[in-house]
Design a protein around this motif. Structure first.
Motif, PDB file in Angstrom:
ATOM      1  N   ALA A 167       4.198  26.874  20.504  1.00 20.07           N
ATOM      2  CA  ALA A 167       3.460  25.927  21.354  1.00 20.07           C
ATOM      3  C   ALA A 167       3.838  26.066  22.810  1.00 20.07           C
ATOM      4  O   ALA A 167       4.688  25.352  23.310  1.00 20.07           O
ATOM      5  CB  ALA A 167       3.698  24.493  20.884  1.00 20.07           C
ATOM      6  N   GLY A 168       3.193  27.008  23.488  1.00 20.77           N
ATOM      7  CA  GLY A 168       3.508  27.284  24.892  1.00 20.77           C
ATOM      8  C   GLY A 168       3.454  26.076  25.799  1.00 20.77           C
ATOM      9  O   GLY A 168       3.738  24.975  25.383  1.00 20.77           O
ATOM     10  N   ASP A 169       3.059  26.249  27.012  1.00 21.78           N
ATOM     11  CA  ASP A 169       3.086  25.162  27.988  1.00 21.78           C
ATOM     12  C   ASP A 169       1.875  24.245  27.840  1.00 21.78           C
ATOM     13  O   ASP A 169       0.911  24.545  27.151  1.00 21.78           O
ATOM     14  CB  ASP A 169       3.110  25.749  29.402  1.00 21.78           C
ATOM     15  CG  ASP A 169       4.370  26.551  29.658  1.00 21.78           C
ATOM     16  OD1 ASP A 169       5.407  26.203  29.059  1.00 21.78           O
ATOM     17  OD2 ASP A 169       4.304  27.517  30.433  1.00 21.78           O
ATOM     18  N   GLY A 170       1.944  23.112  28.526  1.00 18.57           N
ATOM     19  CA  GLY A 170       0.789  22.248  28.662  1.00 18.57           C
ATOM     20  C   GLY A 170       0.451  21.430  27.445  1.00 18.57           C
ATOM     21  O   GLY A 170       1.321  20.941  26.721  1.00 18.57           O
ATOM     22  N   ALA A 171      -0.862  21.311  27.197  1.00 20.83           N
ATOM     23  CA  ALA A 171      -1.365  20.399  26.175  1.00 20.83           C
ATOM     24  C   ALA A 171      -0.866  20.762  24.783  1.00 20.83           C
ATOM     25  O   ALA A 171      -0.598  19.882  23.958  1.00 20.83           O
ATOM     26  CB  ALA A 171      -2.890  20.394  26.202  1.00 20.83           C
ATOM     27  N   ALA A 172      -0.728  22.047  24.499  1.00 19.75           N
ATOM     28  CA  ALA A 172      -0.279  22.465  23.165  1.00 19.75           C
ATOM     29  C   ALA A 172       1.124  21.959  22.886  1.00 19.75           C
ATOM     30  O   ALA A 172       1.418  21.500  21.771  1.00 19.75           O
ATOM     31  CB  ALA A 172      -0.329  23.982  23.045  1.00 19.75           C
ATOM     32  N   ARG A 173       1.981  22.026  23.887  1.00 21.04           N
ATOM     33  CA  ARG A 173       3.349  21.552  23.702  1.00 21.04           C
ATOM     34  C   ARG A 173       3.381  20.036  23.546  1.00 21.04           C
ATOM     35  O   ARG A 173       4.107  19.510  22.698  1.00 21.04           O
ATOM     36  CB  ARG A 173       4.225  21.986  24.874  1.00 21.04           C
ATOM     37  CG  ARG A 173       5.637  21.450  24.806  1.00 21.04           C
ATOM     38  CD  ARG A 173       6.580  22.209  25.683  1.00 21.04           C
ATOM     39  NE  ARG A 173       6.698  23.585  25.243  1.00 21.04           N
ATOM     40  CZ  ARG A 173       7.667  24.424  25.643  1.00 21.04           C
ATOM     41  NH1 ARG A 173       8.571  24.005  26.493  1.00 21.04           N
ATOM     42  NH2 ARG A 173       7.705  25.657  25.214  1.00 21.04           N
ATOM     43  N   VAL A 174       2.618  19.335  24.345  1.00 20.34           N
ATOM     44  CA  VAL A 174       2.553  17.868  24.222  1.00 20.34           C
ATOM     45  C   VAL A 174       2.078  17.480  22.834  1.00 20.34           C
ATOM     46  O   VAL A 174       2.637  16.575  22.194  1.00 20.34           O
ATOM     47  CB  VAL A 174       1.625  17.271  25.295  1.00 20.34           C
ATOM     48  CG1 VAL A 174       1.399  15.781  25.043  1.00 20.34           C
ATOM     49  CG2 VAL A 174       2.215  17.492  26.682  1.00 20.34           C
ATOM     50  N   LEU A 175       1.044  18.152  22.336  1.00 22.74           N
ATOM     51  CA  LEU A 175       0.527  17.851  21.004  1.00 22.74           C
ATOM     52  C   LEU A 175       1.563  18.150  19.936  1.00 22.74           C
ATOM     53  O   LEU A 175       1.732  17.368  18.988  1.00 22.74           O
ATOM     54  CB  LEU A 175      -0.740  18.667  20.746  1.00 22.74           C
ATOM     55  CG  LEU A 175      -1.392  18.465  19.364  1.00 22.74           C
ATOM     56  CD1 LEU A 175      -1.796  17.013  19.172  1.00 22.74           C
ATOM     57  CD2 LEU A 175      -2.591  19.394  19.216  1.00 22.74           C
ATOM     58  N   ALA A 176       2.278  19.265  20.078  1.00 25.28           N
ATOM     59  CA  ALA A 176       3.298  19.629  19.088  1.00 25.28           C
ATOM     60  C   ALA A 176       4.413  18.583  19.053  1.00 25.28           C
ATOM     61  O   ALA A 176       4.887  18.202  17.969  1.00 25.28           O
ATOM     62  CB  ALA A 176       3.876  21.004  19.404  1.00 25.28           C
TER      63      ALA A 176
END
Length: 226
Positions: A167-176
């Motif tokens: 889960a790289g940067d940004g929204a993907a990391r927040v969601l993870a």
């Protein structure tokens, strides 16, 4: 007041206090054991009984039965995952990759049981749950304690994502992170159910130990099995 203050302290402890300390096992275990003792002393000082805290010795046998059964389910799940090659990658954790046997033993026998499981179970399923139950209906107390347990895992989740390159940067990391915290909150509800059903903190302690310690061993075994 005690319950609200404790919820705030616990929400910040794993995310703000622990990262500011040296990262050695000795410091981690020592600080968390000291915090456990201080929290139990504070709980007793505000009038929480051993039974409310899940530490009534008369309930130890029930706690062992329920916790042992739950731990057995977890152990079976890990064994199945290890036995099926296509499932082994699900067990891998880069934080444990390449650890020599001695370092892995320290994790499984010292850091996880004493620095993580004892502290978290006393804090969340022991003191926080009991304190909240004094001022809220039990379902609300259980839900709020589980929510704080989810928030407790923000920093560890970020560390796990970075270590495993997920889960790289940004929204993907927040969601993870959000999904992981929701998952740990759900696990907190399971631990709480065991605590209330058995009347003993020993039940969630045994399940928590099985989940974390056997999980570490399973991750190491999966890595070596390829």
């Amino acid at each position: 007041m005690f319950a609200a203050s404790l919820a705030l302290v616990l929400a910040g402890w794993n995310n703000l206090v622990i990262p500011a300390l040296p990262g050695t096992t000795t410091v981690y275990v020592g600080v968390n054991l000291a915090a456990t003792a201080l929290l139990l002393a504070a709980a007793r000082a505000v009038g929480l009984s051993w039974a409310e805290l899940g530490l009534d010795r008369r309930r130890w046998a029930a706690g062992a039965r329920w916790g042992g059964a739950a731990a057995g389910v977890v152990a079976t799940g890990y064994a199945v995952a290890l036995a099926v090659p296509s499932l082994r990658p699900l067990l891998e954790d880069e934080r444990l990759a390449g650890l020599p046997g001695g370092a892995l033993a320290v994790q499984v026998l010292v850091r996880i049981p004493l620095g993580t499981v004892v502290w978290e179970e006393v804090a969340f399923r022991g003191v926080l749950l009991a304190a909240l139950a004094r001022v809220l209906p039990l379902p609300a107390a259980a839900g709020l304690a589980a929510a704080v347990f989810g928030v407790w895992h923000v920093r560890p989740t970020l560390g796990a994502l970075a270590a495993n390159d997920l889960a790289g940067d940004g929204a993907a990391r927040v969601l993870a992170v959000l999904l992981a915290c929701l998952g740990t909150a759900a696990a907190g509800l399971v631990f709480t159910w065991l605590r209330l059903r058995s009347g003993s903190l020993l039940a969630p302690v045994l399940l928590h130990l099985a989940t974390n310690c056997l999980g570490a061993l399973a991750a190491a075994a999966a890595r070596r099995a390829g």
